[in-house]
Design an enzyme around this catalytic site. Structure first.
Site, PDB file in Angstrom:
ATOM      1  N   THR A  77       0.800  -1.225   0.000  1.00 39.62           N
ATOM      2  CA  THR A  77       0.000   0.000   0.000  1.00 39.62           C
ATOM      3  C   THR A  77       0.839   1.285   0.000  1.00 39.62           C
ATOM      4  O   THR A  77       0.648   2.152  -0.853  1.00 39.62           O
ATOM      5  CB  THR A  77      -0.934  -0.001   1.225  1.00 39.62           C
ATOM      6  N   HIS A 243      -2.837  -1.866  -5.615  1.00 39.10           N
ATOM      7  CA  HIS A 243      -2.373  -3.234  -5.858  1.00 39.10           C
ATOM      8  C   HIS A 243      -3.559  -4.178  -5.863  1.00 39.10           C
ATOM      9  O   HIS A 243      -4.679  -3.767  -5.540  1.00 39.10           O
ATOM     10  CB  HIS A 243      -1.365  -3.662  -4.788  1.00 39.10           C
TER      11      HIS A 243
HETATM   12 ZN   LIG Z   1      -3.437  -4.710   2.119  1.00 36.63          ZN
END
Ligand SMILES: [Zn+2]
Ligand SMILES: *[C@@H]1O[C@H](CO)[C@@H](O)[C@H](O)[C@H]1NC(C)=O
Ligand SMILES: *[C@@H]1O[C@H](CO)[C@@H](O)[C@H](O)[C@H]1NC(C)=O
Ligand SMILES: *[C@@H]1O[C@H](CO)[C@@H](O)[C@H](O)[C@H]1NC(C)=O
Ligand SMILES: *[C@@H]1O[C@H](CO)[C@@H](O)[C@H](O)[C@H]1NC(C)=O
Ligand SMILES: *[C@@H]1O[C@H](CO)[C@@H](O)[C@H](O)[C@H]1NC(C)=O
Length: 460
Positions: A77, A243
């Site tokens: 992140t 992601h």
């Molecule tokens: Zn995560």
């Protein structure tokens, strides 16, 4: 009939809800509409194919969809959110992981203790450039916006608090945008579907359908709210993510303490990319880890593949472990999460998507992919600030924009070449036929041959 009715409704909706582009592409930020950047954490690209998400589809049907972004290593992140706003790989912006150790200053970074500017100062995120050029930036919890980066603190921001609703985050951002005309850039962070992806695993299609439905409802909230505030069609909006997510399981565990003596190494970060500092003999620790498990790659810092863009930083630890997709590295315990990310950024399951809408963007345009670092030069272009040196490329993204004639230009060049080929073919045929008709030798035959020679390079 139904389909054409739907298409018609869509065209009317697109037309009604979008104003004409403001169009001063050479102008500075003052002429540009504000940009709202939204991240739904952990939104894997193929969720779009697997689940029905009507609001998101409505959003990009009038704009642009990029089906898959190649994000940066490690696919976590903080590194990826910072890459989105700086256009830099992790080794260049310095936020290499969720847990870091800096051997020069002897400091530690964790998501809970992340607000020391020291960690962030190597890069200049777009919100700082926006404010330095005389405009304002606002943020709802985008990682890093609570930090005084390059000696710059945002006035329009609120600190991380997962209890603040999406509506409040959005409402306060648009409040700032409408109140102050110089607000050019606003960023919004939302925790889902990452949280549920970790908890249930992305293969739990019941739970994932539920949370993605919720996220899709939030996109509906966003469109309604922007309509009500009169901002829809007037500002540019990018919805993206950092992601993807992959399924993990108890039978795919790699236990480091089975391979190396627990007191011979220090774990800075663990899974699925491990950052290890050997405490005893470096080579022994490395050798023991190397032969630990055939689903874990082990690299000495200098041997990390260049394509990962991860080794050129003092915060990259001496030994880096990389689990294969779906495998989890632990010291000795149990499986921490049913879903995870952080793996190799070439894995499609790690890739997020991107959708965009607004006066600057084409309508109903789809692209297969680009790199997430390419978003930064695009955003700088949209808000009219000069990009800092970065690893992205505007050329990769310009086709998304309504004022960039990239495809038309290619078509025009193609058409011209096509016409030339046809003309040349006809000329040749014509001459061939003429040559057949004439039986006697002609004085100008040689001249014509020379003409033909000139034509040839055109055909190649
Ligand atoms: Zn995560
Ligand atoms: C575009 O913006 C530039 C710089 O602000 C200004 O000089 C120019 O006059 C503008 N052009 C138009 C057509 O508005
Ligand atoms: C946060 O990190 C800094 C730098 O490593 C350290 O000095 C400080 O004690 C940490 N604070 C907490 C609450 O852990
Ligand atoms: C940071 O900002 C403060 C207050 O504006 C200023 O006094 C200081 O010189 C700045 N420091 C740097 C390194 O630019
Ligand atoms: C959002 O704005 C309202 C009204 O100004 C304010 O009361 C609230 O505290 C703000 N929310 C956050 C998270 O700052
Ligand atoms: C990425 O960009 C930074 C800043 O321009 C540069 O220092 C670095 O070498 C670039 N990385 C690569 C792999 O090109």
């Amino acid at each position: 009939m139904q389909i054409s009715g739907y298409l018609f409704a869509l065209l009317v909706w697109c037309g009604l809800t979008s104003s004409a582009p403001t169009g001063n592409e050479t102008g500075s930020g003052g002429d540009k509409p504000p940009l709202l950047l939204v991240s739904f954490d952990g939104f894997r690209a193929d969720y779009l194919k697997k689940y029905t998400l009507p609001n998101l589809e409505k959003f990009f049907s009038c704009g642009v969809l990029v089906k898959e972004l190649t994000n940066v290593f490690i696919t976590k992140t903080f590194p990826n959110h910072y890459s989105l706003v700086t256009g830099l790989y992790a080794e260049s912006h310095g936020i290499l992981a969720s847990m870091m150790y800096d051997p020069v200053s002897n400091m530690n970074f964790s998501i809970q203790n992340s607000s020391d500017p020291f960690w962030w100062n190597k890069a200049k995120p777009i919100w700082v450039s926006v404010e330095e050029s005389g405009y304002r930036a606002a943020s709802a919890m985008w990682p890093g916006t609570n930090v005084k980066i390059q000696n710059h603190t945002l006035e329009y921001k609120f600190d991380y608090d997962p209890k603040v609703s999406f509506r409040e985050r959005l409402g306060n951002l648009t409040g700032w945008i409408t109140k102050n005309k110089s607000v050019k850039f606003a960023s919004l962070y939302w925790e889902e579907p990452d949280r549920s992806g970790h908890q249930y695993g992305p293969e739990d299609s019941t739970e994932m359908a539920r949370v993605l439905q919720e996220v899709d409802n939030l996109v509906g909230v966003l469109m309604d709210h922007l309509n009500e505030t009169g901002l829809w069609g007037k500002i540019n909006i990018i919805i993206t993510s950092d992601h993807g997510m992959t399924q993990c399981s108890e039978d795919r565990l790699i236990k480091l303490d089975n391979c190396v003596s627990p007191d011979s190494y220090r774990v800075v970060d663990l899974t699925p990319v491990g950052a290890i500092i050997p405490l005893t003999d470096n080579l022994t620790v490395y050798k023991n880890l190397s032969s630990c498990h055939n689903h874990m790659k082990v690299y000495l810092k200098d041997d990390l593949p260049d394509r990962l863009h991860y080794k050129n930083n003092v915060r990259t630890q001496p030994i880096i472990l990389m689990a294969d997709e779906g495998w989890t590295i632990v010291k000795n315990g149990r499986l921490p999460r049913l879903g995870d990310h952080g793996y190799d950024n070439t894995l499609p399951s790690m890739h997020p998507f991107l959708a965009a809408q607004g006066p600057a963007f084409r309508k109903g345009y789809k692209m297969s992919s680009f790199n997430s670092v390419d978003l930064y030069p695009l955003m700088c272009h949209l808000v009219g600030v000069l990009p800092e040196p970065n690893n992205g490329s505007f050329a990769h993204v310009r086709c998304m924009l309504v004022n960039e004639q990239c495809n038309e230009l290619a078509l025009a060049v193609g058409a011209v070449i096509g016409v030339l080929i046809i003309l040349t073919t006809f000329t040749c045929l014509f001459r061939l036929m003429k040559n057949r008709d004439v039986s006697s030798p002609r004085p100008f035959a040689r001249l014509e041959l020379e003409d033909d020679d000139d034509d040839e390079p055109l055909l190649q």
